[in-house]
Design a protein around this motif. Structure first.
Motif, PDB file in Angstrom:
ATOM      1  N   CYS A   9       0.897  -1.277   0.007  1.00  0.00           N
ATOM      2  CA  CYS A   9       0.059  -0.005   0.067  1.00  0.00           C
ATOM      3  C   CYS A   9       0.849   1.142   0.054  1.00  0.00           C
ATOM      4  O   CYS A   9       2.206   1.016   0.141  1.00  0.00           O
ATOM      5  CB  CYS A   9      -0.939   0.190   1.366  1.00  0.00           C
ATOM      6  N   PRO A  10       0.401   2.335  -0.302  1.00  0.00           N
ATOM      7  CA  PRO A  10       1.162   3.382  -0.080  1.00  0.00           C
ATOM      8  C   PRO A  10       1.745   3.936   0.980  1.00  0.00           C
ATOM      9  O   PRO A  10       1.234   3.400   2.180  1.00  0.00           O
ATOM     10  CB  PRO A  10       0.134   4.653  -0.468  1.00  0.00           C
ATOM     11  N   LYS A  11       3.076   4.512   1.027  1.00  0.00           N
ATOM     12  CA  LYS A  11       3.642   4.686   2.091  1.00  0.00           C
ATOM     13  C   LYS A  11       3.142   5.355   3.358  1.00  0.00           C
ATOM     14  O   LYS A  11       3.073   5.161   4.664  1.00  0.00           O
ATOM     15  CB  LYS A  11       5.116   5.517   1.852  1.00  0.00           C
ATOM     16  N   PRO A  12       2.375   6.544   2.987  1.00  0.00           N
ATOM     17  CA  PRO A  12       1.655   7.233   3.918  1.00  0.00           C
ATOM     18  C   PRO A  12       0.562   6.448   4.943  1.00  0.00           C
ATOM     19  O   PRO A  12       0.514   6.371   6.216  1.00  0.00           O
ATOM     20  CB  PRO A  12       0.775   8.373   3.499  1.00  0.00           C
ATOM     21  N   LEU A  13      -0.161   5.473   4.210  1.00  0.00           N
ATOM     22  CA  LEU A  13      -1.127   4.458   4.871  1.00  0.00           C
ATOM     23  C   LEU A  13      -0.281   3.348   5.593  1.00  0.00           C
ATOM     24  O   LEU A  13      -0.565   3.183   6.599  1.00  0.00           O
ATOM     25  CB  LEU A  13      -1.874   4.001   3.619  1.00  0.00           C
ATOM     26  N   LYS A  14       0.775   2.994   5.212  1.00  0.00           N
ATOM     27  CA  LYS A  14       1.733   1.983   5.716  1.00  0.00           C
ATOM     28  C   LYS A  14       2.086   2.548   7.088  1.00  0.00           C
ATOM     29  O   LYS A  14       2.094   1.888   8.111  1.00  0.00           O
ATOM     30  CB  LYS A  14       2.805   1.444   4.763  1.00  0.00           C
ATOM     31  N   THR A  15       2.622   3.698   7.084  1.00  0.00           N
ATOM     32  CA  THR A  15       3.163   4.543   8.176  1.00  0.00           C
ATOM     33  C   THR A  15       2.155   4.701   9.221  1.00  0.00           C
ATOM     34  O   THR A  15       2.450   4.372  10.303  1.00  0.00           O
ATOM     35  CB  THR A  15       3.814   5.756   7.981  1.00  0.00           C
ATOM     36  N   THR A  16       0.867   5.077   8.886  1.00  0.00           N
ATOM     37  CA  THR A  16      -0.196   5.265   9.768  1.00  0.00           C
ATOM     38  C   THR A  16      -0.315   3.876  10.341  1.00  0.00           C
ATOM     39  O   THR A  16      -0.696   3.970  11.792  1.00  0.00           O
ATOM     40  CB  THR A  16      -1.389   5.752   9.297  1.00  0.00           C
ATOM     41  N   PHE A  17      -0.583   2.789   9.624  1.00  0.00           N
ATOM     42  CA  PHE A  17      -0.948   1.574  10.252  1.00  0.00           C
ATOM     43  C   PHE A  17       0.143   0.970  11.065  1.00  0.00           C
ATOM     44  O   PHE A  17      -0.221   0.525  12.145  1.00  0.00           O
ATOM     45  CB  PHE A  17      -1.412   0.615   9.044  1.00  0.00           C
ATOM     46  N   LEU A  18       1.446   1.146  10.730  1.00  0.00           N
ATOM     47  CA  LEU A  18       2.516   0.598  11.562  1.00  0.00           C
ATOM     48  C   LEU A  18       2.502   1.406  12.597  1.00  0.00           C
ATOM     49  O   LEU A  18       2.828   0.724  13.938  1.00  0.00           O
ATOM     50  CB  LEU A  18       3.722   0.426  10.985  1.00  0.00           C
ATOM     51  N   GLY A  19       2.213   2.661  12.803  1.00  0.00           N
ATOM     52  CA  GLY A  19       2.309   3.509  14.216  1.00  0.00           C
ATOM     53  C   GLY A  19       1.072   3.033  15.026  1.00  0.00           C
ATOM     54  O   GLY A  19       1.368   2.924  16.259  1.00  0.00           O
ATOM     55  N   GLU A  20      -0.192   2.726  14.355  1.00  0.00           N
ATOM     56  CA  GLU A  20      -1.178   2.088  15.361  1.00  0.00           C
ATOM     57  C   GLU A  20      -1.074   0.611  15.806  1.00  0.00           C
ATOM     58  O   GLU A  20      -1.178   0.457  16.849  1.00  0.00           O
ATOM     59  CB  GLU A  20      -2.410   2.119  14.660  1.00  0.00           C
ATOM     60  N   LEU A  21      -0.205   0.080  15.005  1.00  0.00           N
ATOM     61  CA  LEU A  21       0.174  -1.422  15.316  1.00  0.00           C
ATOM     62  C   LEU A  21       1.162  -1.281  16.552  1.00  0.00           C
ATOM     63  O   LEU A  21       1.033  -1.987  17.677  1.00  0.00           O
ATOM     64  CB  LEU A  21       0.441  -2.260  14.224  1.00  0.00           C
ATOM     65  N   ARG A  22       2.124  -0.319  16.468  1.00  0.00           N
ATOM     66  CA  ARG A  22       2.995  -0.008  17.359  1.00  0.00           C
ATOM     67  C   ARG A  22       2.523   0.094  18.784  1.00  0.00           C
ATOM     68  O   ARG A  22       2.841  -0.360  19.684  1.00  0.00           O
ATOM     69  CB  ARG A  22       4.024   0.962  17.071  1.00  0.00           C
ATOM     70  N   GLU A  23       1.341   0.903  18.670  1.00  0.00           N
ATOM     71  CA  GLU A  23       1.093   1.476  19.780  1.00  0.00           C
ATOM     72  C   GLU A  23      -0.014   0.241  20.729  1.00  0.00           C
ATOM     73  O   GLU A  23       0.113  -0.098  21.862  1.00  0.00           O
ATOM     74  CB  GLU A  23      -0.310   2.419  19.698  1.00  0.00           C
ATOM     75  N   ARG A  24      -0.751  -0.732  19.836  1.00  0.00           N
ATOM     76  CA  ARG A  24      -1.192  -1.861  20.130  1.00  0.00           C
ATOM     77  C   ARG A  24      -0.252  -2.899  21.104  1.00  0.00           C
ATOM     78  O   ARG A  24      -0.561  -3.145  21.760  1.00  0.00           O
ATOM     79  CB  ARG A  24      -1.943  -2.571  18.973  1.00  0.00           C
ATOM     80  N   ILE A  25       1.142  -2.815  20.283  1.00  0.00           N
ATOM     81  CA  ILE A  25       2.042  -3.785  20.634  1.00  0.00           C
ATOM     82  C   ILE A  25       2.706  -3.469  22.110  1.00  0.00           C
ATOM     83  O   ILE A  25       2.851  -4.065  23.124  1.00  0.00           O
ATOM     84  CB  ILE A  25       3.180  -3.871  19.736  1.00  0.00           C
ATOM     85  N   ASP A  26       2.722  -1.813  22.257  1.00  0.00           N
ATOM     86  CA  ASP A  26       3.207  -1.271  23.541  1.00  0.00           C
ATOM     87  C   ASP A  26       2.131  -1.557  24.623  1.00  0.00           C
ATOM     88  O   ASP A  26       2.652  -1.856  25.702  1.00  0.00           O
ATOM     89  CB  ASP A  26       3.365  -0.024  23.339  1.00  0.00           C
ATOM     90  N   SER A  27       0.794  -1.611  24.253  1.00  0.00           N
ATOM     91  CA  SER A  27      -0.103  -1.844  25.304  1.00  0.00           C
ATOM     92  C   SER A  27      -0.024  -3.545  25.778  1.00  0.00           C
ATOM     93  O   SER A  27      -0.178  -3.814  26.883  1.00  0.00           O
ATOM     94  CB  SER A  27      -1.561  -1.717  24.604  1.00  0.00           C
ATOM     95  N   PHE A  28       0.445  -4.239  24.606  1.00  0.00           N
ATOM     96  CA  PHE A  28       0.445  -5.535  24.816  1.00  0.00           C
ATOM     97  C   PHE A  28       1.623  -5.978  25.685  1.00  0.00           C
ATOM     98  O   PHE A  28       1.374  -6.632  26.733  1.00  0.00           O
ATOM     99  CB  PHE A  28       0.355  -6.341  23.301  1.00  0.00           C
ATOM    100  N   GLN A  29       2.463  -5.498  25.260  1.00  0.00           N
ATOM    101  CA  GLN A  29       3.905  -5.422  26.244  1.00  0.00           C
ATOM    102  C   GLN A  29       3.805  -5.079  27.621  1.00  0.00           C
ATOM    103  O   GLN A  29       4.054  -5.688  28.498  1.00  0.00           O
ATOM    104  CB  GLN A  29       4.946  -4.776  25.473  1.00  0.00           C
ATOM    105  N   SER A  30       2.863  -4.213  28.067  1.00  0.00           N
ATOM    106  CA  SER A  30       2.821  -3.477  29.148  1.00  0.00           C
ATOM    107  C   SER A  30       1.807  -4.598  29.975  1.00  0.00           C
ATOM    108  O   SER A  30       2.015  -4.640  31.198  1.00  0.00           O
ATOM    109  CB  SER A  30       2.266  -2.185  29.216  1.00  0.00           C
TER     110      SER A  30
END
Length: 120
Positions: free
Chosen positions: A20-41
């Motif tokens: 997918c386009p890079k801006p869409l990928k960046t937004t998605f990966l940012g949200e996934l990172r937030e979910r991973i951080d919550s999972f990690q905590s």
């Protein structure tokens, strides 16, 4: 291998699989990172296997990316982010141009106006 390294590697693999386009990928990966951080905590233990079990393998995420329930919301966030970035870039460009014009005009006005006098 440290938790941050594992998370970066997982996100990188997910990003590599997404087409997918890079801006869409960046937004998605940012949200996934937030979910991973919550999972990690909550869980504490972060391994590649734990991430794949909790969120899916990079291939599974890429395969289901366009069928996500929140895909339209993700597109809206991405468009908003891109518009903000363009506005900020335009403002910075205008400010730089005004500064350059101001500096050039000050230099032109002061050219040849310096006089040196001997105080003695």
């Amino acid at each position: 291998m440290g938790k941050d390294t594992i998370i970066r590697r997982y996100l990188s693999e997910v990003g590599d699989k997404l087409s997918c386009p890079k801006p869409l990928k960046t937004t998605f990966l940012g949200e996934l990172r937030e979910r991973i951080d919550s999972f990690q905590s909550l869980d504490g233990e972060v391994t590649m296997e734990a991430l794949c079990e909790e969120f899916g393998s990079p291939e599974e995420i890429a395969d289901g990316f366009f069928n996500r329930e929140d895909y339209e919301e993700l597109l809206r966030k991405t468009k908003t982010r891109v518009v903000r970035w363009r506005i900020v870039s335009a403002l910075v460009t205008v400010i730089l141009l005004v500064a350059i014009v101001f500096i050039v005009s000050v230099i032109q006005e002061s050219a040849g106006t310096f006089t040196v006098t001997n105080p003695y």
